[in-house]
Design an enzyme around this catalytic site. Structure first.
Site, PDB file in Angstrom:
ATOM      1  N   SER A 172      44.380 112.690  21.165  1.00 34.05           N
ATOM      2  CA  SER A 172      45.431 112.858  20.158  1.00 34.05           C
ATOM      3  C   SER A 172      45.451 111.772  19.084  1.00 34.05           C
ATOM      4  CB  SER A 172      46.813 112.916  20.828  1.00 34.05           C
ATOM      5  OG  SER A 172      47.173 111.650  21.356  1.00 34.05           O
ATOM      6  N   LYS A 183      51.064 107.158  20.117  1.00 30.55           N
ATOM      7  CA  LYS A 183      51.107 107.877  18.839  1.00 30.55           C
ATOM      8  C   LYS A 183      51.358 106.867  17.717  1.00 30.55           C
ATOM      9  CE  LYS A 183      51.297 111.901  21.089  1.00 30.55           C
ATOM     10  NZ  LYS A 183      50.093 112.755  21.224  1.00 30.55           N
TER      11      LYS A 183
END
Length: 255
Positions: free
Chosen positions: A53, A119
């Site tokens: 990700s 993230k």
């Protein structure tokens, strides 16, 4: 009658020296474990990247150092605990056994990332984050982000349109590999783990943020500093205090 004095058996200097050295070694090891545990709890620790990700900023298997002393800011790469229902099997690191977990806790092994995500922090409390302007760029407080330095090649800033205001005590996060990231956008219709309003699950509580990733330290050929991209320096402060509840619209901003 005269008693013969009993000879006192003296300890071997060699054995005494070994015992003292062994005690000193044990004390050094215990002290090192205590110091390592304190550093891990309050200063920083290492994590293993479990998913795609954050490509190409971070690759699967990279080891990153996460520091816990500095407040997080827009643009930081942050590690956080699963706020509730975010983690799929592919993004949850494999949990170690009891011995491996012990070495994680004392800081002798990198955290396997089980139960954690990583993230990029896009919106702070009170920020308005929207996708997208007429040129397809992500907006933060009305200012477009130039994400070319970290966005995965070929990915759009976001395939879904939205406008949100980040509530108090929470942040809005997105992966750099947007097409492979289950981030804040994916949860804009989800309730939190304790119920609540739709969209509550999209915003990560600040008290679940472990810290900011500052270095890739392994593999050696990927050693790199993780900083805040320059584009975030141009983002203005939020125009109003953060609301208690998020504002969410799954529509694009006015062009």
């Amino acid at each position: 009658m005269t008693e013969t004095p009993t000879a006192t058996k003296e300890k071997s200097p060699h054995r005494s020296g070994l015992a003292a050295a062994a005690r000193e070694f044990v004390l050094i090891v215990v002290g090192a474990l205590i110091v390592s545990s304190i550093l891990r709890a309050f200063v920083g620790q290492m994590f293993i990247i479990p998913s795609e990700s954050m490509q190409n900023t971070l690759l699967v298997g990279d080891r990153v150092v996460v520091e816990k002393l500095t407040d997080v800011q827009r643009g930081d790469v942050v590690v956080f605990e699963d706020p509730g229902g975010w983690l799929g099997q592919e993004e949850s690191g494999q949990k170690r056994g009891s011995i491996g977990r012990f070495f994680e806790v004392v800081g002798l092994l990198p955290d396997s990332s089980h139960g954690h995500l990583i993230k990029r922090l896009i919106g702070m409390p009170g920020d308005k984050v929207a996708c997208c302007d007429s040129k397809g760029r992500l907006l933060v407080n009305g200012k477009p982000l130039d994400e070319t330095s970290y966005l995965y090649p070929g990915d759009a800033p976001s395939a879904m349109e939205f406008q949100v205001t980040v509530p108090a005590g929470r942040v809005f996060v997105m992966g750099d590999h947007r097409s492979e990231s289950g981030d804040s956008r994916v949860h804009l219709s989800d309730t939190g783990p304790d119920g609540g309003s739709p969209g509550d699950a999209a915003f990560v509580p600040l008290d679940k943020v472990t810290g900011r990733a500052i270095l890739v330290v392994w593999p050696a050929n990927r050693f790199a500093k993780l900083g805040i991209p320059d584009t975030f320096k141009d983002i203005p402060a939020a125009a109003a205090p953060p609301p208690d509840k998020p504002s969410i619209s799954l529509t694009p901003p006015p062009k």
